[in-house]
Design an enzyme around this catalytic site. Structure first.
Site, mmCIF file in Angstrom:
data_model
loop_
_atom_site.group_PDB
_atom_site.id
_atom_site.type_symbol
_atom_site.label_atom_id
_atom_site.label_comp_id
_atom_site.label_asym_id
_atom_site.label_seq_id
_atom_site.Cartn_x
_atom_site.Cartn_y
_atom_site.Cartn_z
ATOM 1 N N GLY A 44 9.612 5.490 -10.340
ATOM 2 C CA GLY A 44 9.276 6.467 -9.298
ATOM 3 C C GLY A 44 10.520 7.258 -8.912
ATOM 4 C CG ASP A 93 10.199 0.864 -2.696
ATOM 5 O OD1 ASP A 93 9.697 1.696 -1.909
ATOM 6 O OD2 ASP A 93 9.741 0.644 -3.835
ATOM 7 N NE ARG A 108 -7.958 10.064 18.913
ATOM 8 C CZ ARG A 108 -8.161 11.275 18.425
ATOM 9 N NH1 ARG A 108 -7.165 11.951 17.895
ATOM 10 N NH2 ARG A 108 -9.358 11.810 18.461
ATOM 11 C CG MET A 112 5.171 4.843 0.035
ATOM 12 S SD MET A 112 5.825 5.975 -1.201
ATOM 13 C CE MET A 112 4.294 6.506 -1.985
ATOM 14 C CD GLU A 162 3.622 1.188 -0.611
ATOM 15 O OE1 GLU A 162 2.745 2.021 -0.893
ATOM 16 O OE2 GLU A 162 4.711 1.117 -1.225
ATOM 17 N NE ARG A 198 -9.157 10.086 14.840
ATOM 18 C CZ ARG A 198 -10.211 9.588 15.481
ATOM 19 N NH1 ARG A 198 -10.438 8.290 15.470
ATOM 20 N NH2 ARG A 198 -11.033 10.398 16.141
HETATM 21 O O1 F6P Z 1 8.978 2.409 -5.678
HETATM 22 C C1 F6P Z 1 8.831 3.590 -4.975
HETATM 23 C C2 F6P Z 1 7.402 3.761 -4.559
HETATM 24 O O2 F6P Z 1 7.284 4.999 -3.884
HETATM 25 C C3 F6P Z 1 6.841 2.647 -3.687
HETATM 26 O O3 F6P Z 1 7.254 2.750 -2.359
HETATM 27 C C4 F6P Z 1 5.367 2.827 -3.913
HETATM 28 O O4 F6P Z 1 4.685 1.605 -3.742
HETATM 29 C C5 F6P Z 1 5.274 3.272 -5.345
HETATM 30 O O5 F6P Z 1 6.556 3.797 -5.667
HETATM 31 C C6 F6P Z 1 4.240 4.320 -5.632
HETATM 32 O O6 F6P Z 1 4.201 4.508 -6.999
HETATM 33 P P1 F6P Z 1 3.520 5.738 -7.746
HETATM 34 O O7 F6P Z 1 4.393 6.940 -7.505
HETATM 35 O O8 F6P Z 1 3.513 5.344 -9.169
HETATM 36 O O9 F6P Z 1 2.184 5.921 -7.136
#
Ligand code: F6P
Length: 357
Positions: free
Chosen positions: A11, A136, A171, A178, A231, A275
């Site tokens: 990524g 991350d 709310r 992420m 996440e 929300r």
């Molecule tokens: O490792 C970076 C990251 O953005 C994570 O935070 C996330 O879980 C993952 O990559 C998302 O991956 P992709 O871009 O393949 O959907």
């Protein structure tokens, strides 16, 4: 003359270009003559021999540019030893291209998965130097990865924006952040954005504790509650499941992510209006923040130095405020998680932030 192959894998994140620029500028400013082979779209470029010859000029003006000028892709380590759809042995293909181009070394920029393959290539005899990228911040052997601080800024902005609308409407708002399987990004953005509740994978949550906190805030007259949810957040019950059973549960899951599951539970148990906001890949986008520009440039320049000295088999990392070289075999395959007893968590708790435990 040094022939350097360079690739970005996994990524993307902010400051990949800044880091590559740091490497190339350092080499260019040395007496050594260099040739740069930029492999396109991650390991795929090395496997299939897709590259571009680059010069120092190609790395000029990219300090502030997000993404990666080389392109990237995910090449899962799990299947790296499996032949591709045409029967090609991917590891052998990478080695052959390396030797065919008479490379002196590979500079590989990536996160966890990338480092497993980088270590494999190093063990296979290729000269490899790596740089730690990921929003991350979960890479072993370095206190910080580049991209992380930029993502913290963006996720914090998202929480800041939500604050005003949450207050107006009284709310409960969930902002999903992420971070894959770790909580560095949600914890830091959550604290920076003044979240009332932060749920991270390292501390499985009890939904009743989350609701207690919302009700306590209601009683105190706070009109709204902001929850920063990783996440990868997981409930106490789910954390008890075996990996296989948890996977099965996720397959049957009707909610698009854990945040929606938490929202539905809060709504059902309290009748409150909830929300969910998911900033998603925005967190990896845009230009690197000043911290990341400096940090990635420093790491890149130290990688250039290692290459000039002929020191290979290392990731350039950051430990106790020093730039260090870490053997690839120490990095590969390990996840840097947050310690639930870490002082930052204790401090967050003293500030009144609830972790749902
Ligand atoms: O490792 C970076 C990251 O953005 C994570 O935070 C996330 O879980 C993952 O990559 C998302 O991956 P992709 O871009 O393949 O959907």
């Amino acid at each position: 003359m040094k022939r350097i192959g360079m690739l970005t894998s996994g990524g993307d994140c902010q400051a990949l270009n800044a880091a590559m620029r740091g490497v190339v500028k350092t080499l260019d400013n040395s007496k050594e003559e260099v040739e740069i082979y930029g492999f396109l779209d991650g390991y795929k470029g090395l496997i299939y021999g897709k590259f571009q010859m680059l010069t120092g000029r190609d790395f000029s003006g990219i300090l502030t540019k997000g993404g990666t000028i080389l392109g990237t892709s995910r090449t899962p380590f799990k299947t790296i030893n499996d032949p591709d759809e045409n029967g090609l042995n991917k590891v052998e293909a990478m080695k052959q291209n390396y030797y065919k181009l008479q490379l002196d070394c590979l500079v590989i920029l990536g996160g966890n998965g990338t480092h497993k393959t980088a270590n494999l290539l190093s063990k296979e005899g290729l000269n490899v130097v790596t740089l730690p990228k990921t929003i991350d911040n979960d890479l072993w052997g370095t206190d910080m990865t580049f991209g992380f601080q930029s993502a913290v800024n963006i996720a914090t902005d998202a929480i800041d924006y939500i604050h005003t609308t949450a207050a107006s409407h009284a709310r409960v708002f969930i902002v999903e952040i992420m971070g894959h399987k770790v909580g560095w990004l949600p914890l830091n953005a959550g604290m920076a954005g003044g979240a009332d509740i932060i749920l991270i994978p390292e501390i499985p949550y009890d939904i009743d504790k989350v609701i207690d906190k919302i009700e306590e805030r209601d009683k105190r007259g706070s009109r709204f509650t902001i929850i920063a949810v990783a996440e990868g957040a997981i409930s106490k019950e789910d954390a008890k499941l075996s990996k296989k059973d948890y996977k099965k549960k996720l397959e049957k899951q009707v909610h698009p992510s854990v945040s929606y599951e938490i929202a539905a539970a809060i709504q059902e148990k309290t009748g409150r209006e909830v929300r969910v906001t998911v900033p998603g890949h925005m967190q990896r986008g845009g230009s690197p923040c000043p911290y990341d520009r400096v940090f990635a440039s420093r790491l890149g320049s130290e990688a250039g130095k290692l290459i000039l000295e002929g020191q290979y088999g290392f990731m350039v990392g950051y430990k106790n405020r020093e730039i260090v070289k870490v053997p690839l075999e120490d990095v590969a395959g390990k996840l840097k998680t947050l310690d639930p007893e870490a002082t930052i968590i204790q401090e967050a708790k003293m500030l009144g932030i609830c972790f749902g435990d």
